[in-house]
Write a protein that holds these residues in place. Structure first.
Motif, PDB file in Angstrom:
ATOM      1  N   TYR A  59       0.824  -1.198   0.000  1.00 28.73           N
ATOM      2  CA  TYR A  59       0.000   0.000   0.000  1.00 28.73           C
ATOM      3  C   TYR A  59       0.865   1.256   0.000  1.00 28.73           C
ATOM      4  O   TYR A  59       0.594   2.223  -0.719  1.00 28.73           O
ATOM      5  CB  TYR A  59      -0.936   0.006   1.221  1.00 28.73           C
ATOM      6  CG  TYR A  59      -1.883   1.181   1.214  1.00 28.73           C
ATOM      7  CD1 TYR A  59      -3.095   1.109   0.552  1.00 28.73           C
ATOM      8  CD2 TYR A  59      -1.538   2.391   1.841  1.00 28.73           C
ATOM      9  CE1 TYR A  59      -3.959   2.192   0.519  1.00 28.73           C
ATOM     10  CE2 TYR A  59      -2.400   3.466   1.808  1.00 28.73           C
ATOM     11  CZ  TYR A  59      -3.606   3.368   1.143  1.00 28.73           C
ATOM     12  OH  TYR A  59      -4.440   4.450   1.088  1.00 28.73           O
ATOM     13  N   ILE A  60       1.913   1.247   0.794  1.00 26.16           N
ATOM     14  CA  ILE A  60       2.807   2.407   0.863  1.00 26.16           C
ATOM     15  C   ILE A  60       3.394   2.704  -0.512  1.00 26.16           C
ATOM     16  O   ILE A  60       3.434   3.864  -0.949  1.00 26.16           O
ATOM     17  CB  ILE A  60       3.926   2.164   1.888  1.00 26.16           C
ATOM     18  CG1 ILE A  60       3.341   2.073   3.309  1.00 26.16           C
ATOM     19  CG2 ILE A  60       4.979   3.275   1.826  1.00 26.16           C
ATOM     20  CD1 ILE A  60       4.323   1.580   4.345  1.00 26.16           C
ATOM     21  N   GLU A  61       3.839   1.666  -1.203  1.00 23.61           N
ATOM     22  CA  GLU A  61       4.497   1.867  -2.487  1.00 23.61           C
ATOM     23  C   GLU A  61       3.531   2.259  -3.590  1.00 23.61           C
ATOM     24  O   GLU A  61       3.865   3.074  -4.452  1.00 23.61           O
ATOM     25  CB  GLU A  61       5.254   0.594  -2.893  1.00 23.61           C
ATOM     26  CG  GLU A  61       6.541   0.380  -2.125  1.00 23.61           C
ATOM     27  CD  GLU A  61       7.480   1.576  -2.250  1.00 23.61           C
ATOM     28  OE1 GLU A  61       7.720   2.059  -3.379  1.00 23.61           O
ATOM     29  OE2 GLU A  61       7.944   2.060  -1.203  1.00 23.61           O
ATOM     30  N   THR A  62       2.339   1.709  -3.569  1.00 25.29           N
ATOM     31  CA  THR A  62       1.411   1.948  -4.672  1.00 25.29           C
ATOM     32  C   THR A  62       0.454   3.104  -4.439  1.00 25.29           C
ATOM     33  O   THR A  62      -0.013   3.721  -5.401  1.00 25.29           O
ATOM     34  CB  THR A  62       0.585   0.677  -4.971  1.00 25.29           C
ATOM     35  OG1 THR A  62      -0.156   0.300  -3.788  1.00 25.29           O
ATOM     36  CG2 THR A  62       1.496  -0.470  -5.378  1.00 25.29           C
ATOM     37  N   ARG A  63       0.163   3.447  -3.167  1.00 27.89           N
ATOM     38  CA  ARG A  63      -0.860   4.438  -2.897  1.00 27.89           C
ATOM     39  C   ARG A  63      -0.339   5.714  -2.232  1.00 27.89           C
ATOM     40  O   ARG A  63      -0.878   6.795  -2.463  1.00 27.89           O
ATOM     41  CB  ARG A  63      -1.972   3.833  -2.016  1.00 27.89           C
ATOM     42  CG  ARG A  63      -2.670   2.641  -2.632  1.00 27.89           C
ATOM     43  CD  ARG A  63      -3.358   3.021  -3.921  1.00 27.89           C
ATOM     44  NE  ARG A  63      -4.452   3.970  -3.681  1.00 27.89           N
ATOM     45  CZ  ARG A  63      -4.891   4.829  -4.596  1.00 27.89           C
ATOM     46  NH1 ARG A  63      -4.323   4.894  -5.785  1.00 27.89           N
ATOM     47  NH2 ARG A  63      -5.886   5.642  -4.309  1.00 27.89           N
ATOM     48  N   ILE A  64       0.685   5.609  -1.387  1.00 24.68           N
ATOM     49  CA  ILE A  64       1.200   6.811  -0.730  1.00 24.68           C
ATOM     50  C   ILE A  64       2.300   7.398  -1.608  1.00 24.68           C
ATOM     51  O   ILE A  64       3.489   7.125  -1.439  1.00 24.68           O
ATOM     52  CB  ILE A  64       1.737   6.497   0.688  1.00 24.68           C
ATOM     53  CG1 ILE A  64       0.647   5.836   1.528  1.00 24.68           C
ATOM     54  CG2 ILE A  64       2.225   7.774   1.365  1.00 24.68           C
ATOM     55  CD1 ILE A  64      -0.562   6.703   1.769  1.00 24.68           C
ATOM     56  N   GLN A  65       1.887   8.183  -2.582  1.00 25.37           N
ATOM     57  CA  GLN A  65       2.818   8.723  -3.569  1.00 25.37           C
ATOM     58  C   GLN A  65       3.274  10.142  -3.249  1.00 25.37           C
ATOM     59  O   GLN A  65       4.280  10.608  -3.799  1.00 25.37           O
ATOM     60  CB  GLN A  65       2.164   8.699  -4.953  1.00 25.37           C
ATOM     61  CG  GLN A  65       1.915   7.297  -5.476  1.00 25.37           C
ATOM     62  CD  GLN A  65       3.220   6.571  -5.751  1.00 25.37           C
ATOM     63  OE1 GLN A  65       4.069   7.042  -6.494  1.00 25.37           O
ATOM     64  NE2 GLN A  65       3.389   5.415  -5.130  1.00 25.37           N
ATOM     65  N   THR A  66       2.546  10.831  -2.388  1.00 24.82           N
ATOM     66  CA  THR A  66       2.881  12.208  -2.035  1.00 24.82           C
ATOM     67  C   THR A  66       2.994  12.300  -0.518  1.00 24.82           C
ATOM     68  O   THR A  66       2.041  12.006   0.197  1.00 24.82           O
ATOM     69  CB  THR A  66       1.808  13.191  -2.543  1.00 24.82           C
ATOM     70  OG1 THR A  66       1.584  12.962  -3.938  1.00 24.82           O
ATOM     71  CG2 THR A  66       2.255  14.628  -2.334  1.00 24.82           C
ATOM     72  N   LEU A 135      -4.409  13.694   6.132  1.00 27.23           N
ATOM     73  CA  LEU A 135      -4.680  12.853   4.972  1.00 27.23           C
ATOM     74  C   LEU A 135      -5.399  13.661   3.906  1.00 27.23           C
ATOM     75  O   LEU A 135      -6.262  14.485   4.219  1.00 27.23           O
ATOM     76  CB  LEU A 135      -5.543  11.651   5.357  1.00 27.23           C
ATOM     77  CG  LEU A 135      -5.001  10.710   6.432  1.00 27.23           C
ATOM     78  CD1 LEU A 135      -5.979   9.562   6.644  1.00 27.23           C
ATOM     79  CD2 LEU A 135      -3.624  10.184   6.071  1.00 27.23           C
ATOM     80  N   PHE A 136      -5.064  13.383   2.640  1.00 25.44           N
ATOM     81  CA  PHE A 136      -5.689  14.100   1.536  1.00 25.44           C
ATOM     82  C   PHE A 136      -6.039  13.123   0.418  1.00 25.44           C
ATOM     83  O   PHE A 136      -5.469  12.032   0.313  1.00 25.44           O
ATOM     84  CB  PHE A 136      -4.760  15.195   1.004  1.00 25.44           C
ATOM     85  CG  PHE A 136      -4.454  16.259   2.021  1.00 25.44           C
ATOM     86  CD1 PHE A 136      -5.373  17.256   2.304  1.00 25.44           C
ATOM     87  CD2 PHE A 136      -3.260  16.244   2.717  1.00 25.44           C
ATOM     88  CE1 PHE A 136      -5.102  18.226   3.263  1.00 25.44           C
ATOM     89  CE2 PHE A 136      -2.971  17.206   3.669  1.00 25.44           C
ATOM     90  CZ  PHE A 136      -3.895  18.201   3.937  1.00 25.44           C
ATOM     91  N   GLY A 137      -6.975  13.545  -0.443  1.00 26.43           N
ATOM     92  CA  GLY A 137      -7.358  12.727  -1.583  1.00 26.43           C
ATOM     93  C   GLY A 137      -7.975  11.410  -1.147  1.00 26.43           C
ATOM     94  O   GLY A 137      -8.635  11.307  -0.109  1.00 26.43           O
ATOM     95  N   MET A 138      -7.751  10.376  -1.923  1.00 26.70           N
ATOM     96  CA  MET A 138      -8.330   9.073  -1.640  1.00 26.70           C
ATOM     97  C   MET A 138      -7.780   8.448  -0.370  1.00 26.70           C
ATOM     98  O   MET A 138      -8.375   7.501   0.163  1.00 26.70           O
ATOM     99  CB  MET A 138      -8.108   8.136  -2.827  1.00 26.70           C
ATOM    100  CG  MET A 138      -8.987   8.453  -4.034  1.00 26.70           C
ATOM    101  SD  MET A 138     -10.764   8.416  -3.650  1.00 26.70           S
ATOM    102  CE  MET A 138     -10.985   6.694  -3.235  1.00 26.70           C
ATOM    103  N   ALA A 139      -6.654   8.932   0.126  1.00 22.19           N
ATOM    104  CA  ALA A 139      -6.102   8.396   1.375  1.00 22.19           C
ATOM    105  C   ALA A 139      -7.101   8.574   2.519  1.00 22.19           C
ATOM    106  O   ALA A 139      -7.136   7.760   3.452  1.00 22.19           O
ATOM    107  CB  ALA A 139      -4.785   9.079   1.716  1.00 22.19           C
TER     108      ALA A 139
END
Length: 202
Positions: A59-66, A135-139
């Protein structure tokens, strides 16, 4: 169903609320504004996300991009250390050129090198501390329930404004909102009520 108890260090009270699934999003503004967590500090961001927030490496690698640490974009989450009192902001990949520039380790990251986070201070060692998370966006939607069930510390006044919008049955046993607002900061735990099957009775 609600219940109010005393909290441990950091918050002046604890509030546990059970709400219907369609009301969970009422609490999302608290996640965007920023909430406090008691965590181990002195560790890299990745370790905090994995061990402190319970996120998987995938999840960290694919979703937490910013990732922003104290207002500065982070590229190396294995090298940037979390310090006591830090503010950590998390979001997925954001749209447009600006989003591409802010993406950690992205192709356009060199274009904002002047504002990129650099960990120049000496390590302080691993210790218990407190940080603010945003948290922002889909996060918000993807992590909201997990964090709310675990418990987050929020401003009592901000929480009272949200509680006013909840159905009456979600506020039973809470007492007066004036009493809630007077607590300063509150440890909030939110759970989702199981859906009732058609034809069942309370």
């Amino acid at each position: 169903m609600t219940e109010s108890n005393r909290a441990d260090a950091g918050a002046s009270g604890m509030l546990c609320i059970t709400v219907p699934a369609d009301r969970l999003a009422c609490f999302f503004p608290l996640l965007q504004k920023g909430f406090e967590l008691g965590v181990l500090v002195g560790c890299p961001i990745r370790a905090l996300l994995r061990d402190g927030l319970g996120l998987t490496d995938e999840y960290i690698e694919t979703r937490i991009q910013t990732v922003f640490l104290d207002g500065k974009p982070v590229d190396d989450i294995d090298g940037a250390l979390i310090r006591d009192g830090a503010t950590l902001a998390l979001a997925p990949a954001m749209p447009g050129l600006m989003g591409a520039m802010l993406r950690r380790g992205g192709y356009y990251a060199p274009m904002r090198s002047g504002i990129t986070h650099r960990d120049d201070a000496a390590p302080q060692g691993i210790a218990q501390g407190r940080i603010t998370v945003k948290l922002f966006g889909m996060a918000v939607r993807e992590l909201g329930l997990q964090l709310l069930e675990r418990g987050i510390e929020v401003g009592a006044g901000d929480l009272a404004r949200i509680v006013r919008e909840l159905p009456q049955d979600c506020r039973e046993g809470l007492g007066t909102l004036e009493g809630l607002e007077g607590q300063g900061r509150v440890l909030l735990q939110v759970s989702v009520a199981p859906e009732r099957e058609e034809g069942t009775r309370d």
